[in-house]
Design a protein around this motif. Structure first.
Motif, PDB file in Angstrom:
ATOM      1  N   MET A   1     -25.252  32.689 -38.284  1.00 40.98           N
ATOM      2  CA  MET A   1     -25.158  34.132 -38.181  1.00 40.98           C
ATOM      3  C   MET A   1     -23.694  34.544 -38.108  1.00 40.98           C
ATOM      4  O   MET A   1     -22.900  33.937 -37.423  1.00 40.98           O
ATOM      5  N   SER A   2     -23.362  35.605 -38.819  1.00 43.75           N
ATOM      6  CA  SER A   2     -21.983  36.066 -38.849  1.00 43.75           C
ATOM      7  C   SER A   2     -21.747  37.086 -37.745  1.00 43.75           C
ATOM      8  O   SER A   2     -22.659  37.544 -37.071  1.00 43.75           O
ATOM      9  N   ASP A   3     -20.492  37.472 -37.611  1.00 45.49           N
ATOM     10  CA  ASP A   3     -20.099  38.479 -36.626  1.00 45.49           C
ATOM     11  C   ASP A   3     -19.982  39.854 -37.249  1.00 45.49           C
ATOM     12  O   ASP A   3     -19.223  40.694 -36.784  1.00 45.49           O
ATOM     13  N   ASN A   5     -22.196  42.819 -40.196  1.00 46.31           N
ATOM     14  CA  ASN A   5     -23.329  43.162 -41.050  1.00 46.31           C
ATOM     15  C   ASN A   5     -22.820  43.954 -42.240  1.00 46.31           C
ATOM     16  O   ASN A   5     -22.027  44.888 -42.074  1.00 46.31           O
ATOM     17  N   ASP A  89     -26.196  39.811 -42.752  1.00 48.97           N
ATOM     18  CA  ASP A  89     -25.227  38.948 -42.075  1.00 48.97           C
ATOM     19  C   ASP A  89     -24.427  38.056 -43.020  1.00 48.97           C
ATOM     20  O   ASP A  89     -23.765  37.129 -42.580  1.00 48.97           O
ATOM     21  N   SER A  90     -24.454  38.354 -44.309  1.00 53.69           N
ATOM     22  CA  SER A  90     -23.609  37.608 -45.243  1.00 53.69           C
ATOM     23  C   SER A  90     -23.063  38.550 -46.306  1.00 53.69           C
ATOM     24  O   SER A  90     -23.716  39.518 -46.694  1.00 53.69           O
ATOM     25  N   ARG A  96     -18.048  38.618 -54.492  1.00 52.74           N
ATOM     26  CA  ARG A  96     -16.851  37.915 -54.014  1.00 52.74           C
ATOM     27  C   ARG A  96     -15.741  37.839 -55.053  1.00 52.74           C
ATOM     28  O   ARG A  96     -14.569  37.914 -54.718  1.00 52.74           O
ATOM     29  N   ASN A 122     -10.872  34.083 -48.286  1.00 50.94           N
ATOM     30  CA  ASN A 122     -12.290  34.176 -47.963  1.00 50.94           C
ATOM     31  C   ASN A 122     -12.520  35.534 -47.306  1.00 50.94           C
ATOM     32  O   ASN A 122     -11.892  35.859 -46.298  1.00 50.94           O
ATOM     33  N   GLU A 124     -14.874  36.678 -45.502  1.00 51.08           N
ATOM     34  CA  GLU A 124     -15.320  36.596 -44.108  1.00 51.08           C
ATOM     35  C   GLU A 124     -14.143  36.444 -43.152  1.00 51.08           C
ATOM     36  O   GLU A 124     -14.170  36.992 -42.048  1.00 51.08           O
ATOM     37  N   ASP A 125     -13.119  35.719 -43.575  1.00 48.94           N
ATOM     38  CA  ASP A 125     -11.934  35.558 -42.731  1.00 48.94           C
ATOM     39  C   ASP A 125     -11.195  36.885 -42.571  1.00 48.94           C
ATOM     40  O   ASP A 125     -10.710  37.207 -41.483  1.00 48.94           O
ATOM     41  N   ALA A 128     -13.289  39.042 -40.190  1.00 43.69           N
ATOM     42  CA  ALA A 128     -13.147  38.577 -38.807  1.00 43.69           C
ATOM     43  C   ALA A 128     -11.808  38.998 -38.221  1.00 43.69           C
ATOM     44  O   ALA A 128     -11.734  39.455 -37.068  1.00 43.69           O
ATOM     45  N   ARG A 155     -19.835  45.777 -37.093  1.00 45.80           N
ATOM     46  CA  ARG A 155     -20.094  44.775 -36.064  1.00 45.80           C
ATOM     47  C   ARG A 155     -21.589  44.849 -35.764  1.00 45.80           C
ATOM     48  O   ARG A 155     -22.144  45.953 -35.740  1.00 45.80           O
TER      49      ARG A 155
END
Length: 159
Positions: A1-3, A5, A89-90, A96, A122, A124-125, A128, A155
């Motif tokens: 699960m990611s941090d 949405n 969550d992805s 991409r 990336n 996601e990085d 985050a 979030r």
């Protein structure tokens, strides 16, 4: 699960646009056909249009608050009903590498407080890192070349 949405445009908006063919600004809509060289993403299912698919172009304001940063701009959805993106969550895999992406950072009341070109990193990085700042309440993924809205990123606790 990611941090985070990833959220497409609300399904209610996509349904209304398909039914009425008029956007919130009174623009009459028409169908165009995606081509090999012009196949951007549907903002409902967050997949890339396949050549030959019908799509509707309309004006959309992605912020939920009345603020100067609530930019009104053009977006596309499939002409025919599609399944709204639900893998919150992805980050959508098809998005991409399609076009350069930029993430814009917004505070709680809709003010723009920053942005970051994703580039070759990336995504996601980059998301985050943006959310390390407590002032950042949500992000917009946009095309870096022309600035069109792609998706909202929140979030998980924002729901």
């Amino acid at each position: 699960m990611s941090d985070f949405n990833v959220l497409p445009i609300p399904d209610s908006v996509a349904k209304r646009i398909r039914e009425t063919r008029v956007d919130d600004y009174g623009h009459q809509l028409s169908v165009s056909v995606a081509t090999e060289n012009d196949s951007g993403p549907c903002r409902s299912c967050l997949t890339v249009f396949r050549p030959g698919e019908g799509r509707l172009l309309f004006s959309y304001a992605p912020n939920q608050c009345d603020h100067p940063y609530n930019e009104i701009g053009p977006i596309y959805i499939h002409e025919q009903e599609c399944r709204a993106y639900t893998h919150y969550d992805s980050f959508p895999s098809e998005l991409r590498t399609r076009r350069p992406l930029v993430l814009r950072f917004y505070e709680e009341f809709g003010g723009l407080i920053g942005g970051e070109l994703v580039g070759e990193r990336n995504v996601e990085d980059v998301i985050a890192k943006a959310f390390e700042d407590a002032q950042v309440k949500y992000l917009h993924a946009r095309t870096a070349t022309v600035g069109c809205f792609v998706a909202r990123i929140e979030r998980p606790e924002s729901y």
